[in-house]
Motif scaffolding. Structure first.
Motif, mmCIF file in Angstrom:
data_model
loop_
_atom_site.group_PDB
_atom_site.id
_atom_site.type_symbol
_atom_site.label_atom_id
_atom_site.label_comp_id
_atom_site.label_asym_id
_atom_site.label_seq_id
_atom_site.Cartn_x
_atom_site.Cartn_y
_atom_site.Cartn_z
ATOM 1 N N VAL A 32 32.536 48.061 39.913
ATOM 2 C CA VAL A 32 33.728 48.673 41.283
ATOM 3 C C VAL A 32 34.509 49.892 40.103
ATOM 4 C CG1 VAL A 32 35.877 48.701 42.550
ATOM 5 C CG2 VAL A 32 33.814 47.508 42.847
ATOM 6 N N ARG A 33 34.730 51.116 41.049
ATOM 7 C CA ARG A 33 35.708 52.073 39.422
ATOM 8 C C ARG A 33 37.479 51.883 40.458
ATOM 9 N NH1 ARG A 33 36.538 55.504 36.458
ATOM 10 N NH2 ARG A 33 34.161 55.571 35.664
ATOM 11 N N MET A 34 38.294 51.023 39.629
ATOM 12 C CA MET A 34 39.059 50.453 40.344
ATOM 13 C C MET A 34 39.876 52.114 40.902
ATOM 14 S SD MET A 34 38.515 47.674 40.607
ATOM 15 C CE MET A 34 39.557 47.206 41.215
ATOM 16 N N GLY A 35 40.148 52.284 42.419
ATOM 17 C CA GLY A 35 41.544 52.771 42.377
ATOM 18 C C GLY A 35 42.556 53.153 42.126
ATOM 19 N N GLY A 58 45.395 37.897 25.869
ATOM 20 C CA GLY A 58 44.071 38.611 25.694
ATOM 21 C C GLY A 58 43.500 38.174 27.490
ATOM 22 N N LEU A 59 44.335 38.800 28.115
ATOM 23 C CA LEU A 59 44.258 38.875 29.468
ATOM 24 C C LEU A 59 44.530 40.133 30.223
ATOM 25 C CD1 LEU A 59 43.649 36.727 32.497
ATOM 26 C CD2 LEU A 59 46.709 36.907 32.745
ATOM 27 N N ILE A 60 43.353 40.745 30.993
ATOM 28 C CA ILE A 60 44.064 42.183 31.671
ATOM 29 C C ILE A 60 44.264 41.569 33.088
ATOM 30 C CG2 ILE A 60 42.538 43.960 32.808
ATOM 31 C CD1 ILE A 60 39.989 42.761 31.269
ATOM 32 N N PRO A 61 45.576 41.753 33.220
ATOM 33 C CA PRO A 61 46.722 41.658 34.690
ATOM 34 C C PRO A 61 45.696 41.749 35.748
ATOM 35 C CG PRO A 61 48.479 42.601 33.362
ATOM 36 C CD PRO A 61 46.919 42.595 32.403
ATOM 37 N N GLY A 62 46.743 41.152 36.526
ATOM 38 C CA GLY A 62 46.551 42.288 37.527
ATOM 39 C C GLY A 62 45.005 41.234 38.732
ATOM 40 N N SER A 63 45.889 40.521 40.228
ATOM 41 C CA SER A 63 45.130 40.740 40.550
ATOM 42 C C SER A 63 44.538 40.934 42.114
ATOM 43 C CB SER A 63 45.910 39.167 41.724
ATOM 44 O OG SER A 63 46.652 38.956 42.054
ATOM 45 N N ASP A 64 45.301 41.765 42.743
ATOM 46 C CA ASP A 64 44.906 42.993 43.082
ATOM 47 C C ASP A 64 44.331 44.549 43.230
ATOM 48 O OD1 ASP A 64 46.535 40.530 44.197
ATOM 49 O OD2 ASP A 64 47.430 41.720 45.625
ATOM 50 N N GLY A 65 43.646 44.507 43.695
ATOM 51 C CA GLY A 65 42.872 45.818 43.346
ATOM 52 C C GLY A 65 42.141 46.518 43.872
ATOM 53 N N ALA A 128 35.807 44.731 53.075
ATOM 54 C CA ALA A 128 35.437 45.981 52.768
ATOM 55 C C ALA A 128 37.045 47.024 53.073
ATOM 56 C CB ALA A 128 35.283 46.976 54.224
ATOM 57 N N THR A 129 37.393 48.170 52.816
ATOM 58 C CA THR A 129 39.027 48.186 53.150
ATOM 59 C C THR A 129 39.189 49.531 54.247
ATOM 60 O OG1 THR A 129 38.791 48.772 50.539
ATOM 61 C CG2 THR A 129 40.859 50.661 51.758
ATOM 62 N N PRO A 130 40.358 48.387 54.940
ATOM 63 C CA PRO A 130 40.263 49.752 55.227
ATOM 64 C C PRO A 130 39.937 50.982 55.855
ATOM 65 C CG PRO A 130 41.569 47.465 56.198
ATOM 66 C CD PRO A 130 40.790 47.530 54.407
ATOM 67 N N ALA A 131 39.422 51.845 56.358
ATOM 68 C CA ALA A 131 39.159 53.000 56.609
ATOM 69 C C ALA A 131 40.390 53.723 56.468
ATOM 70 C CB ALA A 131 37.804 53.817 57.385
ATOM 71 N N HIS A 132 41.707 53.400 57.202
ATOM 72 C CA HIS A 132 43.115 54.402 56.825
ATOM 73 C C HIS A 132 43.682 54.064 56.051
ATOM 74 C CE1 HIS A 132 44.860 50.656 59.234
ATOM 75 N NE2 HIS A 132 45.954 51.640 58.689
ATOM 76 N N SER A 134 44.523 54.383 51.805
ATOM 77 C CA SER A 134 44.791 54.289 50.513
ATOM 78 C C SER A 134 43.480 53.869 49.982
ATOM 79 C CB SER A 134 45.429 55.272 49.962
ATOM 80 O OG SER A 134 46.702 54.767 49.496
ATOM 81 N N ASP A 135 43.923 53.903 48.549
ATOM 82 C CA ASP A 135 43.196 52.936 47.220
ATOM 83 C C ASP A 135 45.243 52.211 47.023
ATOM 84 O OD1 ASP A 135 40.570 53.205 47.692
ATOM 85 O OD2 ASP A 135 40.580 54.289 45.764
#
Length: 336
Positions: A32-35, A58-65, A128-132, A134-135
């Motif tokens: 996935v190319r993260m937005g 060493g951690l890449i943070p963030g749980s929500d993307g 699936a991201t809801p169509a309405h 944005s990232d």
């Protein structure tokens, strides 16, 4: 690709940009190319050494993307290149009850997070991201929104039209709880120490506003607002410091959904017994819950409440901004 990671333990200032080769998806994987990514209080707990079992170095943070599928590995039929997707907090919790094994697959904690330009996901760990949306908006959903959804709709006594919900504060979970409760036809009581934030909550549909700085006995104000009955549901994000009053504010047989650990304190358990209140721990949710939540978000056209969007290069500043708790809704980092 670029990504943010901590280079020292318990040191927010060590969060810095790094580079790595673009990863290639293996069997069952999706790149996935993260937005965008969003922040949670958990991110601060981890980097300050207050989250059991998590090491920040060493951690890449963030749980929500959220982002866009740009490559699929062998055997993947669930997604195609170009699909807009959002990651799940627990990569292995697809449905059913929570089990300890899922803790080993939590993004930005026991698994690498989403503060990265590209990331490999198990194909089953995406929705699936809801169509309405944005990232930036979709990136707020995996933890805060799903936690609020789980609290109100996935417990033993789900929220129903006409119920009364107490929402503490104006952070991400609380604002989603307010929106979901109103969408379900419930009455909402909102607390905050800021009159300005309370008025913003009113604009989102809150029916009763309580400034707990001006009314320290806010549980009594909740009882007064409900004619002495108490509320059906409490979305409890404070922890020990507010839990006692949350129990007091609940009706006999009510539900207190314990989510946050923002405050310290002690608890007198007898009111739980006398009021036959259910205190239920809520720890995000499964992919099945996420998909159910997204159906409501889509049907009602709900939009997450975003306080501020930071550029990818300023992820450290975003985390520091969260410390002051001055935000209303969610803080987001734009990646794409």
């Amino acid at each position: 690709m670029r990504y943010h990671a901590y280079t020292a333990t318990n040191d927010l200032d060590s969060l810095s940009l790094h580079e790595a080769p673009t990863p290639e998806p293996g069997p069952g994987q999706v790149r996935v190319r993260m937005g965008a990514a969003s922040l949670n209080y958990r991110d601060l707990l981890i980097v300050t050494g207050r989250y059991p079992g998590m090491v920040s170095k060493g951690l890449i943070p963030g749980s929500d993307g959220a982002g866009t599928v740009e490559a699929v590995g062998p055997g993947v039929s669930r997604w195609q290149v170009g699909d807009r997707v959002t990651g799940t907090f627990f990569e292995t919790w697809l449905g059913g009850p929570m089990v300890p094994a899922h803790f080993e697959h939590s993004l930005g904690g026991t698994a690498p997070g989403v503060f990265t330009e590209q990331r490999l996901f198990p194909a089953e760990a995406l929705v699936a991201t809801p169509a309405h949306l944005s990232d930036e908006e979709a990136a707020t959903l995996p933890c805060a929104a799903l936690t609020a959804w789980n609290a109100l709709f996935e417990g033993p006594v789900p929220l129903k039209p006409g119920d009364t919900v107490l929402v503490l504060g104006t952070g991400g979970v609380s604002m989603f709880a307010l929106q979901f409760a109103k969408a379900a036809g419930a009455e909402v009581i909102l607390t905050s120490s800021s009159d300005a934030k309370l008025e913003r909550g009113r604009a989102l549909g809150a029916d009763h506003l309580i400034n707990y700085a001006k009314q320290p006995d806010w549980d009594q104000a909740v009882l007064a607002a409900t004619g002495g009955r108490g509320v059906d549901h409490v979305v409890e994000v404070g922890g020990p410091g507010t839990l006692q009053r949350s129990i007091s504010a609940a009706r006999h047989g009510g539900q207190v959904h314990l989510i946050g650990v923002l405050t310290g304190g002690t608890l007198e358990p007898l009111p739980i017994l006398f009021k036959t209140v259910t205190v239920r721990g809520v720890f995000v949710g499964s992919r099945t819950m996420f998909e159910a939540m997204n159906r409501l978000i889509t049907q009602r056209g709900l939009k997450p409440v975003i306080d501020r969007v930071f550029p990818f290069a300023e992820a450290r500043d975003a985390l520091k901004h969260q410390i002051g708790a001055s935000h209303f809704g969610k803080l987001v980092v734009k990646i794409g």
